[in-house]
Motif scaffolding. Structure first.
Motif, PDB file in Angstrom:
ATOM      1  N   HIS A   2      39.488  31.773  35.965  1.00  0.00           N
ATOM      2  CA  HIS A   2      39.876  33.114  36.400  1.00  0.00           C
ATOM      3  C   HIS A   2      39.841  33.184  37.929  1.00  0.00           C
ATOM      4  N   SER A   4      38.643  34.975  41.388  1.00  0.00           N
ATOM      5  CA  SER A   4      37.467  35.724  41.832  1.00  0.00           C
ATOM      6  C   SER A   4      37.668  36.225  43.253  1.00  0.00           C
ATOM      7  N   CYS A  31      48.149  33.216  43.388  1.00  0.00           N
ATOM      8  CA  CYS A  31      47.978  33.268  41.922  1.00  0.00           C
ATOM      9  C   CYS A  31      49.223  32.731  41.210  1.00  0.00           C
TER      10      CYS A  31
END
Length: 187
Positions: A2, A4, A31
């Motif tokens: 994930h 952060s 991303c």
């Protein structure tokens, strides 16, 4: 995995008494690049274009932070003023309580005095690291020592079951190799 909240320091020496501002390296562009690298159906030319776009966005963010156009010192100032005025701000309370799970920064290579035997060893780096900001986070400093070598110093707290510095360093190494392959560079 994930994404952060990530802290990267930027110098604000353009200003009198300037210290640092935060560059937030997790962007829409970074991303998109990471998701593309995890998707085997994305062709290499698309991945390369996404990496270049992420790098350009990061450079823009870094330049903005250096020029005083980052957000974190402004948020901190709002926090200090709100406390001085005795005003509670749910927005500031929420935003400023989010943990920085990755703290990272580059150690400038050209400013370090190297020991006489440094160039004789490929496994040594005259640099240092720093600890994680969050109990379940990582501190990662990196030193670029030329056109073909980068050293990473990875730290985390042994007391956290969520972190493992060796695993994190191994993943950095894998990601670097995948990017070399993306550009057909053998290292």
């Amino acid at each position: 995995g994930h994404f952060s909240l990530t802290y990267e320091a930027s110098m604000t020496r353009l200003f009198r008494h300037g210290r640092t501002e935060t560059v937030r390296p997790v962007s829409v562009q970074s991303c998109a690049f990471v998701h593309a690298m995890d998707d085997s159906s994305v062709p290499p030319e698309t991945r390369r274009a996404l990496l270049i776009a992420a790098g350009e966005q990061h450079q823009d963010n870094y330049r903005n932070a250096m020029a005083g156009n980052g957000v974190d010192r402004h948020l901190f100032t709002l926090y200090v003023v709100s406390k001085y005025l005795g005003e509670d701000s749910p927005f500031l309370s929420e935003v400023l309580s989010e943990p920085w799970r990755l703290s990272t920064s580059q150690t400038p290579y050209s400013q370090m005095k190297l020991p006489a035997n440094f160039k004789k060893r490929d496994d040594l780096c005259a640099g240092g690291g720093f600890g994680p900001v969050a109990d379940d986070g990582y501190g990662v400093s990196y030193v670029i020592t030329g056109e073909s070598k980068i050293f990473f110093h990875v730290s985390s707290k042994h007391s956290s079951d969520a972190t493992d510095s060796k695993r994190f360093a191994d993943r950095i190494k894998l990601a670097m190799r995948e990017m070399l392959d993306l550009f057909n560079v053998r290292g």
